[in-house]
Design a protein around this motif. Structure first.
Motif, mmCIF file in Angstrom:
data_model
loop_
_atom_site.group_PDB
_atom_site.id
_atom_site.type_symbol
_atom_site.label_atom_id
_atom_site.label_comp_id
_atom_site.label_asym_id
_atom_site.label_seq_id
_atom_site.Cartn_x
_atom_site.Cartn_y
_atom_site.Cartn_z
ATOM 1 N N ARG A 5 -2.931 -5.092 11.521
ATOM 2 C CA ARG A 5 -2.414 -5.665 9.970
ATOM 3 C C ARG A 5 -1.205 -5.015 9.799
ATOM 4 O O ARG A 5 -0.749 -3.929 10.444
ATOM 5 C CB ARG A 5 -3.604 -5.463 8.891
ATOM 6 N N ALA A 7 0.745 -4.183 6.303
ATOM 7 C CA ALA A 7 0.175 -3.767 4.966
ATOM 8 C C ALA A 7 1.477 -3.261 3.933
ATOM 9 O O ALA A 7 1.267 -2.226 3.569
ATOM 10 C CB ALA A 7 -0.897 -2.799 4.832
ATOM 11 N N PRO A 8 2.553 -4.125 3.847
ATOM 12 C CA PRO A 8 3.296 -3.745 3.013
ATOM 13 C C PRO A 8 2.996 -3.561 1.348
ATOM 14 O O PRO A 8 2.128 -4.328 1.010
ATOM 15 C CB PRO A 8 4.804 -4.784 3.073
ATOM 16 N N SER A 9 3.762 -2.641 0.555
ATOM 17 C CA SER A 9 3.824 -2.599 -0.802
ATOM 18 C C SER A 9 5.061 -3.200 -1.321
ATOM 19 O O SER A 9 6.147 -3.099 -0.840
ATOM 20 C CB SER A 9 3.780 -1.244 -1.186
ATOM 21 N N GLU A 41 -0.431 -4.648 -0.406
ATOM 22 C CA GLU A 41 -0.713 -3.763 -1.158
ATOM 23 C C GLU A 41 -0.065 -3.547 -2.699
ATOM 24 O O GLU A 41 1.044 -2.733 -2.711
ATOM 25 C CB GLU A 41 -0.535 -2.233 -0.249
ATOM 26 N N TYR A 184 -4.847 4.235 -4.042
ATOM 27 C CA TYR A 184 -4.270 3.633 -2.702
ATOM 28 C C TYR A 184 -5.139 4.018 -1.564
ATOM 29 O O TYR A 184 -5.476 3.211 -0.716
ATOM 30 C CB TYR A 184 -2.967 4.400 -2.536
ATOM 31 N N VAL A 188 -7.069 0.826 0.992
ATOM 32 C CA VAL A 188 -6.795 0.746 2.158
ATOM 33 C C VAL A 188 -8.000 0.876 3.024
ATOM 34 O O VAL A 188 -7.897 -0.035 3.939
ATOM 35 C CB VAL A 188 -5.776 1.965 2.636
ATOM 36 N N ARG A 202 0.929 1.859 12.074
ATOM 37 C CA ARG A 202 1.811 2.174 10.809
ATOM 38 C C ARG A 202 2.708 3.431 11.081
ATOM 39 O O ARG A 202 2.729 3.929 11.924
ATOM 40 C CB ARG A 202 1.031 2.179 9.607
ATOM 41 N N HIS A 206 2.466 8.267 7.177
ATOM 42 C CA HIS A 206 0.883 7.850 6.808
ATOM 43 C C HIS A 206 -0.025 8.907 7.502
ATOM 44 O O HIS A 206 -1.048 8.901 7.319
ATOM 45 C CB HIS A 206 0.526 6.528 6.979
HETATM 46 N N1 GLU Z 1 1.160 0.076 1.936
HETATM 47 C C1 GLU Z 1 1.733 1.131 2.898
HETATM 48 C C2 GLU Z 1 3.296 1.053 2.870
HETATM 49 O O1 GLU Z 1 3.957 0.128 2.515
HETATM 50 C C3 GLU Z 1 1.178 1.126 3.958
HETATM 51 C C4 GLU Z 1 -0.100 1.411 4.355
HETATM 52 C C5 GLU Z 1 -0.799 1.492 5.755
HETATM 53 O O2 GLU Z 1 -0.110 0.719 6.491
HETATM 54 O O3 GLU Z 1 -1.778 1.905 5.855
HETATM 55 O O4 GLU Z 1 3.723 2.299 3.281
#
Ligand code: GLU
Length: 462
Positions: A5, A7-9, A41, A184, A188, A202, A206
């Motif tokens: 996946r 998963a951008p914010s 996200e 958050y 996730v 990612r 993280h």
């Molecule tokens: N939403 C997070 C971000 O934009 C990514 C989270 C993830 O990949 O677990 O940095």
């Protein structure tokens, strides 16, 4: 079945580092005939914006990273988070914490006074044989996750290798705020579980979240996915990329005239390699890609190399497609008709000279609109005799029955001989007189493509 996946914010633009993360996740799924999921996200309601969401979706579309499922929005999944939250509380993996703001502040100050790291002292954690304080009035509790107190949390990061964190260094993190909204790390985890993500690829910002997420997953009885943390992309000076100094948003590359496939090719090479291969297609990348070849150290952005790759991709690109891409740029210069000569034929002649699409448009422009030579060009190549000489050459061109590069070229040597000049004294002035610039490919080919009528008309007015 491999499932990855991105998963951008939606709290800004689509960052170039984000595109590389998406690219590696996408390529990994494609390579293994898996699925690539897009998840937005957006639980940070204050920072998430509709413009940013649009920038992300447009950016993904522009680079051509197609997803099989989604976009899924976290804000549409609050019921599900509440459900899992209840399950964790019921199973004893999470607990209500009624600590007041004042108590927390006192804990913080005490830690500070002792010069220690601030920890919530777990006063509401229901451990065996421990008596809890009595529930105070008027306090909405947060929900905390019961981290294991002993042992280690370990995973084999597919990029960074084995990483172990002592559990005593992990806080009982808040998974739901006092108003009931999930936090958050919890969202996730629930999403990765529900979406059946097998490989979390990612950014390495993280890494610190991973042990927390693994413990929540274990408490949920989930199979823990594999993790691959990608190192950062630094700017050319080796510093963190910044919005002010560097092109960080993917839109900026579009504006700079970079082809999406060139950007992906470049990003693929940032921190990953396949022998000496520099120029390749996404089909090749998918075939070659393996997470074990991703470098664990940060890489530096090299704009020159991106431009070099872009030039290669322009050369390899279909001329009709390039015509569609540069038409808006030509329109900005006031050119509306590109049929005479056909833009794709012009592109075929000049495309080797361009490193980006803006340059390509510039290289095509004089076919549709005569430019104004610079002072330097005139000073260097235009003297008192030139105008008359151009008219004499125009008369020869006028007589040509066959209008092609060869026939035009055949006029050059005899003309120069008759005028007692070197070839340079014809070629450059001719370029200036017809195109308004000295920077053109072989002038016989330019004239042939421009067409007799147009060339003669421009010479008449030179
Ligand atoms: N939403 C997070 C971000 O934009 C990514 C989270 C993830 O990949 O677990 O940095």
């Amino acid at each position: 079945m491999i499932r990855t996946r991105f998963a951008p914010s939606p709290t800004g633009f689509l960052h170039i580092g984000g595109v590389r993360t998406a690219l590696f996740s996408w390529a990994f799924a494609r390579k293994h005939q898996g699925k690539f999921v897009l998840r937005i996200e957006d639980t940070d309601l204050e920072r998430s914006t509709a413009e940013s969401l649009k920038a992300i979706l447009d950016g993904m579309h522009w680079v051509g990273l197609d997803y099989d499922e989604g976009p899924f929005y976290q804000t549409k999944r609050f019921d599900r988070y509440a459900e899992v939250l209840q399950q964790l509380i019921t199973a004893g993996h999470a607990y209500y914490d009624f600590t007041s703001k004042e108590e927390l502040e006192a804990m913080r100050q005490e830690a500070e006074a002792k010069g220690e790291h601030f920890w919530y002292d777990r006063r509401w954690r229901p451990d065996l044989g421990k008596s809890l304080p009595s529930v105070p009035d008027g306090i909405q509790p947060v929900v905390r996750f019961k981290m294991p107190l002993q042992g280690e949390t370990t995973w084999n990061d597919l990029v960074k290798g084995k990483i172990s964190i002592a559990n005593q260094d992990l806080d009982d993190l808040i998974i739901a705020r006092a108003d009931g909204t999930p936090t958050y790390n919890f969202c996730v985890v629930v999403d990765d579980y529900d979406m059946g993500i097998t490989h979390v690829i990612r950014g390495d910002d993280h890494v610190n979240n991973t042990p927390k997420q693994i413990n929540i997953l274990l408490a949920m009885g989930a199979v823990v996915p594999e993790y691959a943390h990608l190192p950062m992309i630094l700017n050319e000076k080796g510093a963190k990329m910044s919005k002010r100094r560097d092109a960080v948003s993917v839109v900026e590359y579009d504006q700079q005239g970079i082809l999406p496939e060139a950007l992906l090719n470049y990003l693929a090479r940032l921190g990953w390699g396949h022998g000496d291969d520099e120029f390749f297609t996404m089909t090749q990348f998918i075939e070659w890609f393996d997470l074990k070849d991703v470098s664990p150290s940060a890489s530096r952005f090299d704009h020159e190399k991106l431009l070099w790759l872009n030039a290669q991709h322009i050369k390899a690109s279909d001329n009709n497609r390039l015509a569609t891409l540069i038409l808006p740029r030509l329109q900005q210069y006031g050119v509306s008709k590109v049929e005479q000569p056909a833009l794709n034929e012009v592109i075929a002649l000049v495309k080797d000279r361009a490193q980006d699409l803006n340059q390509l448009a510039d290289e095509c422009l004089y076919f549709y609109k005569k430019l104004t030579p610079t002072e330097q060009e005139l000073a260097k190549h235009w003297d008192a005799d030139t105008a008359a000489r151009m008219q004499r050459f125009a008369a020869l061109l006028q007589q040509l029955s066959q209008w092609d590069a060869e026939s035009i070229h055949a006029l050059f040597a005899p003309f120069c001989e008759a005028e007692k000049i070197k070839m340079g004294k014809l070629g450059m002035p001719l370029r200036l007189a017809v195109c308004g610039t000295g920077k053109t490919p072989s002038i016989d080919q330019v004239l042939a493509l421009m067409g007799k009528e147009e060339v003669l008309q421009r010479l008449q007015h030179s």
